[in-house]
Design an enzyme around this catalytic site. Structure first.
Site, PDB file in Angstrom:
ATOM      1  CG  ASN A 204      48.747  19.138 -11.130  1.00  0.00           C
ATOM      2  OD1 ASN A 204      48.460  18.521 -10.107  1.00  0.00           O
ATOM      3  ND2 ASN A 204      48.004  19.080 -12.222  1.00  0.00           N
ATOM      4  CB  CYS A 209      44.857  20.494 -13.409  1.00  0.00           C
ATOM      5  SG  CYS A 209      43.770  19.056 -13.551  1.00  0.00           S
ATOM      6  CG  HIS A 456      44.681  18.811 -17.859  1.00  0.00           C
ATOM      7  ND1 HIS A 456      45.209  19.055 -16.609  1.00  0.00           N
ATOM      8  CD2 HIS A 456      45.305  19.674 -18.707  1.00  0.00           C
ATOM      9  CE1 HIS A 456      46.106  20.019 -16.708  1.00  0.00           C
ATOM     10  NE2 HIS A 456      46.179  20.411 -17.964  1.00  0.00           N
ATOM     11  CG  ASP A 473      47.851  23.252 -19.291  1.00  0.00           C
ATOM     12  OD1 ASP A 473      47.601  22.640 -18.233  1.00  0.00           O
ATOM     13  OD2 ASP A 473      47.931  22.686 -20.391  1.00  0.00           O
TER      14      ASP A 473
END
Length: 1116
Positions: A204, A209, A456, A473
Site C-alpha cells: 500500500n 488499497c 479500507h 488485504d
C-alpha cells in the site's frame, strides 16, 4: 457515571484521518498522510482460524458538559483483555473546531519497556433523541509507549454538538460509548503469505488499497492476465512510462515473487504523483477507467477486443405502446452493472428491479411517432451477459433529505451460484440466444470497510473457483472459509450473544460497516476458457529477461545486506575527485564521499592487501601510496586529520576501521596522497614531520564567479603565506609576482565563515593545520569592482544561500509558472521586488505570497502577511521540511491596505425576485455593520428607494443572529456562517405591542423518525395576538409564492428544543411562543414541514478555497 457491556467483535476502518492526541498545529502532521488501514496493516497480522478476542462496551455519561473548564477530560479506567483503558476527550477541540476523542492506555507510564498491545475499537457519541443518528467511528491501532493513545482529532463539529436541537447535548449532558476488542498481536514479518497461501500481496503506497483489491481481482482472471502478457512491449520501454509494461511487470511479480509487490511503477505509468497515491478513490471508478485505458492500448494488437470479450454484455431499452402497434428499442453495451442495494434483499431482487416495467400513462403518456400520446410500458431486457459479469453494488447514494452522500450498510445477500435464466429467462429479451446457459459462479468479492468519505478495501477471491477462498488485504494474503467471503460481507446488523441471558437484557445490535461493494461472477460454460493456464511461455522474452535480472539484483542486494557484518566499505578520494567536484557539485569542504571510488573489503583482510587492490585500480604502486584519515571537526566540516602510521597499516581493515572511526559505522574514509615528480610520474611521498602541514587550495575568479580546486602543498607551519605566493601563482597560471588575497574557509553551517588570511603571519600563529582549506584570488580594483560577488566570502555566502524557487499562481496550484534564483537571506521586500520585476508590475506591494504545505502538496490555508516573515528561508520552511515552491497572487490594491480591510461575503436576498446574489464587501476593520449595509446599498437593487436592510447570521438553515448597526465587522466570522442581507418587511417595522416576531424554518422528517432535518431559507413572521394558524397561513403562502396544490400538503408545527408540536388550523399560534427578546428565540420556531423540491444551490458561500474532489484519472 459508567456502565460496561460486551461490544461487537468486528471493528472497521473509518474514513477519517487517525492521529494520536498530541497537540495539533496548523497543517497536517507527518503521520496524517498515512491512511488508517496502512497503519494497522503494518503492525499486525491474523492467521485463521481467528479466535474471538476479549471485548467490552464501556458507557461514559458526562454531566455539566458545557461547564467543563479543562482542556483534556478523561473517563474512568476500564479493563479489557487484562489491560487498562480510558477515553480521552478535548471538550473544546484539540486545536480544531471539532470535538476530539481518543482511546488511551491508562497505565502507559508504568508499563515495562517495549510494551505493545493491539486493539480494534469504536467510539460513539450517542444521540439521545434518536439513537440512529448517533455518530460512531471505528479504527484499529497497535498501542505502544510512543503512541499510547489513538483516535479522532475531528470527531464531529462543535457547532453540531452544541446545537441543542440535534440531540447530542441534552440537559447539558453527553453520552459516549467505547467498544474495545483486544486482539493477539503477531509480528507482521513472521507471517509469510507465499508460504501459507501460495500467493503474495501488494504494498500500500498510502491510500491505494482500493487499487490493490481491484488489481488482485483482475490478476486472478487468468484469461485477462494472459492478454496483458501478450500486449506488445519492447526492451527499450520504461515501466514507469508504459502502462502495458508496468502491468506486465506487476503481474509477473505477483506470479513469481516470494514477497509482496510494489505498485509504484504502475502508478507512475498512470502519470500519478505521490499526492495521488495518498488520495483514496472509488474502486468502481478505477475499474472503468483502467479497462477503458487498456482497451485503447490493446487496439491494433493481437489481443485487441479482449476487454469486450471478457466484460461486455448488451441490454435493450424499450418502450412499447399498449393500445397501438408501436415499439421503440435501443441496444446498449455495458462492462459492469450498477445494482440497487437500498430496498433489495439480494442480487435477484436487484435484477427484478433492473428489469421492472414502468407504466407511462396519465400525464406521463408516451408520444409515439404517428400515434400522438399513448399509454405505454417502458423497461430494460438483457440481450446477452458477458463471460465475466461485474456487479457494482450501489452502496453509496445521495440522501436528498440530508443533502449529502451516505453509505448504505443494509443487509444484501448474493449467492455462490447466480442463475440469470431463472423464472423462464425473465431478465432476457425474447431475441436472446437460448443456447447460452447463463449460470454464473462467484469468483471474487470486493469489500469496503468504513464510511462515505473513505475507509479500507480488500478482496475475497477463489482463483481456481474451488472451495478455498483467500483474503487479499494489501500485503497480507490469508486463507478464508466461504462464510467469511459471503455471509459476513452481506452487511446489515449483527446481534451479540448475551453473557447473562437470564437478566432479560435487550439484545445488543450493531451495524456492520464492512460489506460487499463489487462482485465478480464467471459463467460456468466459459470457466475452463477463462480459468486457463498461464506460464512463462505466455510472457515476452524481453520481459522475462528484464524481470529475472531485477530478481537477481534483488537477491544480490539481499545477500549483500546479509553479509554486511563481514565487510567494511573503504571510500578512497584523490586529487582527481576534488578537481572534478569543486565548483560543480560542491563548493564547501573538499569532496562528496558518496561520489568517490568505494571498495568493499572483508574485515579480516590485511591493509597491505587492500593497498594492492588500490594499486590495481589506480595504477599507483604500493610503495608510492600514502593514506590520510578524514575526520569530522566540531564545526561539522570534513577535513584531513593525519596520515596513517606504519604500524596501523599492519592491521586488518576491520581493526583499522574501528580504531579510526569513532562513529562506529561500516565505512572508512581515506585520502590517497600521490606525489608526482617533474615528469608527472608518481614518486615516493616525502617524510612528514610534526612541523609539516598539508594544505588544500581553491582559486576564485570574481569576474566570472567561478571557484575551482588547484592543488595542495606540504609546508612548514612556520612558513608565512607570503612565502608560497609564487607557488600559488604557478598553480593558478598567474605571473610569479601577481598580487593575490588569501582567505581561510572555516565552516559553512549554520552560517558561512571565511576569514581573510594575513600573508605576513605564519601558519602556526594563524592556527592553520593539516587539512585546512585556503582560497585565493586576484584583488579587484575599485574600477573593476562591479562584480556581484567581489571576494571569496561574498561568493560562498551566495552559494550557501541561493535557492531556485518554483513560483505558481494560486489559481493553478499544481503547475509551475516559472522559476527564479533567489537567496534564502533575501528579505521579504527583496523577494516581492524581484517577483514584481519578473511579472512586469510597478507596485511590489500588490503581490501576496502563500507558502507550500509539504505534506498535502497544496498551498497553506493562510497567505503570508505583508512583511510577516523576515527572509525567503522563512517562507519556504514547513515544520522540519523545506520547500522550493511559493504561490503568488496579484491584488487589485496594495497588500498593507488590504490587510487593514475586512472582506465579508454577503448573500443578498432580493425582496421581490427569487434570486440570491453573493457580494464581497471590503471595508476597513474598524467599520460597523451599518457601513456594510451602506456599501451594500450601492451594489444591490432595492424594491424601493427607502428600503431598509439588515444583516443576519444563518447556519444550518436557521437564523442565529441579527447584527446591530453599531457592531464592528472585525469580530464577524463568515468562514463557517452565512451572512445574509435582506430588506426589512414593512409589517416588521410596524410591529405592535400585542404582536410577536417568530422564526420560521422549513423542515422534513423521515417516516417513523423523530429527528427533523431543516432545509431552505429561514425567515421571520409577525404573529398577531389571538391569531389562528388558518389566518396566518395565507400570509406565509403569499410570502413564499407557493401554489395552492403544493401548499395544501404542508404541515405546521411549533418547535421547542427540537421537538415538534403539530398545529391545527384552529390553534392560536400566538400562545405557543414565549414573550422574549424579539430576535433571540431561535430555539423556538414555527416549522413548515414539506418535501424539499428546491434545486441545490449552485454557489457555496463558505467553501474552503483549496478543497476539491479529485476524480480518478490515468494520464498516459
Amino acid at each position: 457515571m459508567t456502565t460496561v457491556t460486551p461490544p461487537p467483535p468486528d471493528q472497521q476502518e473509518d474514513e477519517e484521518m487517525l492521529v494520536p492526541h498530541s497537540d495539533v498545529v496548523e497543517g497536517p502532521q507527518p503521520m496524517e498522510v498515512a491512511q488508517p488501514e496502512a497503519a494497522a496493516a503494518a503492525t499486525a497480522v491474523e492467521s485463521p482460524p481467528v479466535e474471538e478476542p476479549p471485548t467490552m462496551k464501556f458507557t461514559w455519561t458526562i454531566p455539566g458538559f458545557t461547564r467543563l473548564n479543562t482542556r483534556k477530560h478523561y473517563s474512568d479506567v476500564f479493563v479489557v483483555g487484562g489491560h487498562k483503558w480510558r477515553v480521552l476527550i478535548f471538550p473544546k477541540g484539540n486545536n480544531v473546531d471539532h470535538l476530539s476523542m481518543y482511546l488511551d492506555v491508562a497505565d502507559a507510564a508504568s508499563l515495562p519497556y517495549g510494551w505493545s498491545r493491539f486493539s480494534q475499537f469504536g467510539l460513539t457519541l450517542v444521540n439521545q433523541i434518536n439513537s440512529s443518528y448517533s455518530i460512531r467511528k471505528e479504527t484499529q491501532h497497535q498501542f505502544n509507549s510512543r503512541e499510547s493513545d489513538w483516535g479522532f482529532t475531528s470527531f464531529m463539529p462543535l457547532s453540531e454538538l452544541y446545537d441543542p436541537t440535534r440531540g447530542y447535548l441534552v440537559n447539558d449532558t453527553i453520552l459516549i460509548e467505547a467498544e474495545v476488542a483486544v486482539r493477539k498481536v503477531l509480528d507482521y514479518w513472521s507471517y509469510d503469505s507465499k508460504k501459507e497461501t501460495g500467493f503474495v500481496g501488494l504494498k500500500n503506497q498510502g491510500a491505494t488499497c482500493y487499487m490493490n483489491s481491484l488489481l488482485q481481482t483482475l490478476y486472478h482472471i487468468p484469461y485477462f492476465r494472459k492478454a496483458v502478457y501478450h500486449m506488445p512491449t519492447t526492451e527499450t520501454d520504461a515501466p514507469t512510462a508504459s502502462i502495458p509494461l508496468a502491468l506486465q511487470s506487476l503481474f509477473y511479480k505477483l506470479q513469481y515473487n516470494d514477497t509482496s509487490v510494489a505498485t509504484k511503477e504502475l502508478t507512475k505509468s498512470f502519470g500519478w504523483d505521490t499526492y495521488d497515491s495518498f488520495m483514496q478513490h472509488d474502486v468502481q471508478e478505477l475499474n472503468r477507467v483502467l479497462c477503458e485505458k487498456l482497451e485503447d492500448k490493446m487496439k491494433g494488437t493481437v489481443v485487441e477486443g479482449t476487454i469486450q470479450k471478457l466484460f461486455e454484455g448488451h441490454h435493450m431499452n424499450y418502450i412499447e405502446c399498449i393500445n397501438v402497434d408501436y415499439k421503440s428499442t435501443r441496444k446498449e453495451s455495458f462492462y459492469d452493472l450498477q445494482l440497487d442495494v437500498k430496498g433489495c434483499k439480494d442480487v435477484y431482487d436487484s435484477f427484478d428491479k433492473y428489469v421492472e416495467v414502468e407504466r407511462l400513462e396519465g400525464d406521463n403518456k408516451y408520444h409515439a411517432e404517428g400515434h400522438d400520446l399513448q399509454d405505454a410500458k417502458k423497461g430494460v431486457l438483457f440481450i446477452d451477459f458477458p463471460p465475466v459479469l461485474q456487479l457494482q453494488l450501489k452502496r453509496f447514494e445521495y440522501d436528498f433529505m440530508r443533502d449529502t452522500m451516505v453509505k448504505i450498510n443494509d443487509r444484501y445477500e448474493f449467492p455462490l451460484e447466480l442463475d440469470l435464466d431463472r423464472d423462464n429467462r425473465k431478465y432476457l429479451s425474447p431475441d436472446a440466444d437460448k443456447s447460452v446457459r447463463n449460470l454464473y459462479t462467484l469468483h471474487s468479492v470486493l469489500v469496503h470497510s468504513g464510511g462515505v468519505h473513505g475507509g479500507h478495501y480488500y478482496a475475497f477471491i477463489r482463483p481456481t473457483l474451488s472451495d478455498q477462498w483467500y483474503k487479499f488485504d494489501d500485503e497480507r494474503v490469508t486463507k478464508e472459509d466461504v462464510k467469511r467471503a459471503l455471509e459476513e460481507q452481506y452487511g446489515g446488523e449483527e446481534e451479540l450473544p448475551q453473557n447473562n441471558p437470564g437478566l432479560n437484557n435487550p439484545p445488543f445490535k450493531f451495524t456492520k460497516y464492512s460489506n460487499a461493494y463489487m462482485l465478480v461472477y464467471i459463467r460456468e460454460s466459459d470457466k475452463d476458457k477463462i480459468i486457463c493456464n498461464v506460464d512463462e511461455k505466455d510472457i515476452a522474452e524481453h520481459l522475462r529477461v528484464r524481470l529475472k535480472k531485477e530478481q537477481e539484483e534483488k537477491e544480490d542486494k539481499r545477500k549483500y545486506k546479509a553479509q554486511a557484518h563481514l565487510f567494511t566499505t573503504i571510500k578512497v578520494s584523490r586529487d582527481e575527485d576534488i578537481t572534478e567536484q569543486i565548483g560543480k557539485n560542491i563548493y564547501f569542504d573538499l569532496v562528496d564521499h558518496e561520489k568517490v571510488k568505494s571498495f568493499r573489503i572483508q574485515k579480516q583482510t590485511p591493509f597491505q592487501l587492500f593497498k594492492e587492490e588500490v594499486a590495481k585500480e589506480f595504477g599507483i604502486p604500493v610503495q608510492l601510496q600514502r593514506f590520510w584519515i578524514w575526520a569530522k571537526r566540531q564545526n561539522h566540516t570534513y577535513r584531513l586529520n593525519r596520515p596513517l602510521l606504519s604500524h596501523e597499516e599492519l592491521q586488518t581493515v576491520g581493526l583499522l576501521r574501528e580504531a579510526c572511526n569513532k562513529a562506529n559505522n561500516a565505512e572508512l574514509k581515506l585520502f590517497l596522497e600521490i606525489v608526482r615528480g617533474p615528469d608527472e610520474r608518481p614518486i615516493p611521498p616525502p617524510d612528514k614531520s610534526s612541523e609539516d602541514i598539508l594544505l588544500f587550495f581553491k582559486l576564485y575568479d570574481p569576474e566570472n564567479a567561478v571557484l575551482r580546486y588547484v592543488g595542495r602543498l606540504m609546508v612548514k607551519n612556520s612558513t608565512k603565506p607570503m612565502d608560497i605566493v609564487g607557488q600559488l601563482n604557478q598553480m593558478a597560471g598567474f605571473p610569479p609576482d601577481e598580487e593575490i588575497e588569501l582567505f581561510e574557509e572555516i565552516k559553512f553551517e549554520p552560517n558561512v565563515m571565511c576569514e581573510h588570511l594575513d600573508k605576513k603571519t605564519s601558519f602556526r600563529l594563524s592556527q592553520i593545520e593539516d587539512g585546512d582549506i585556503i582560497c585565493f584570488q586576484k584583488p579587484l580594483s575599485i574600477q573593476e569592482n562591479g562584480c556581484p560577488y567581489p571576494d571569496v566570502p561574498s561568493f560562498l555566502e551566495y552559494v550557501q544561500n541561493r535557492e531556485v524557487v518554483r513560483f505558481r499562481t494560486l489559481e493553478k496550484p499544481k503547475e509551475d509558472e516559472f522559476t527564479m534564483e533567489l537567496s534564502k537571506r533575501h528579505t521579504y521586500d527583496v523577494v516581492v521586488e524581484r517577483l514584481a520585476e519578473k511579472l512586469g508590475l510597478d507596485d511590489p506591494s500588490k503581490i501576496r505570497l502563500t507558502s507550500h504545505n509539504c505534506y498535502s502538496q497544496q498551498p497553506k490555508p493562510q497567505p503570508i502577511k505583508y512583511r510577516g516573515v523576515d527572509h525567503l528561508s522563512d517562507m519556504l520552511a514547513h515544520y522540519n521540511q523545506t520547500s522550493d515552491i511559493l504561490y503568488y497572487e496579484v491584488l487589485d490594491i496594495p497588500l498593507p491596505e488590504l490587510q487593514g480591510l475586512k472582506t465579508l461575503k454577503v448573500a443578498f436576498h432580493h425582496a421581490t425576485k427569487d434570486e440570491v446574489v453573493i457580494h464581497n464587501i471590503r471595508l476597513p476593520k474598524q467599520s460597523t455593520v451599518g457601513d456594510v449595509i451602506k456599501e451594500l446599498k450601492t451594489k444591490v437593487e432595492l424594491s424601493h428607494p427607502d428600503a431598509e436592510l439588515r444583516l443576519l447570521e444563518v447556519f444550518f438553515h436557521k437564523i442565529y443572529k441579527i447584527f446591530t448597526s453599531t457592531e464592528r465587522i472585525e469580530n464577524i466570522n463568515d468562514q463557517y456562517w452565512t451572512l445574509r442581507a435582506e430588506e426589512i418587511p414593512e409589517e416588521e417595522k410596524n410591529i405592535g405591542p400585542g404582536d410577536r416576531l417568530v422564526h420560521v424554518y422549513h423542515f422534513t422528517k423521515e417516516q417513523n423518525q423523530s429527528q427533523v432535518q431543516n432545509f431552505g431559507e429561514p425567515f421571520f413572521q409577525v404573529i398577531h395576538e389571538g391569531e389562528t394558524l388558518e389566518e396566518i397561513k395565507p400570509r406565509i403562502q403569499k410570502k413564499l409564492h407557493v401554489p395552492d396544490e403544493d401548499f395544501a400538503k404542508w404541515k405546521f408545527a411549533s418547535f421547542s428544543m427540537g421537538r415538534p408540536d403539530y398545529l391545527q388550523d384552529t390553534d392560536i399560534v400566538y400562545d405557543r411562543f414565549q414573550r422574549r427578546d424579539v430576535y433571540g428565540a431561535w430555539e423556538q420556531y414555527l416549522g413548515l414541514e414539506h418535501i424539499d423540491n428546491a434545486p441545490k444551490r449552485a454557489y457555496a458561500a463558505n467553501q474552503n478555497r483549496h478543497a476539491y474532489e479529485k476524480p480518478v484519472k490515468i494520464y498516459n
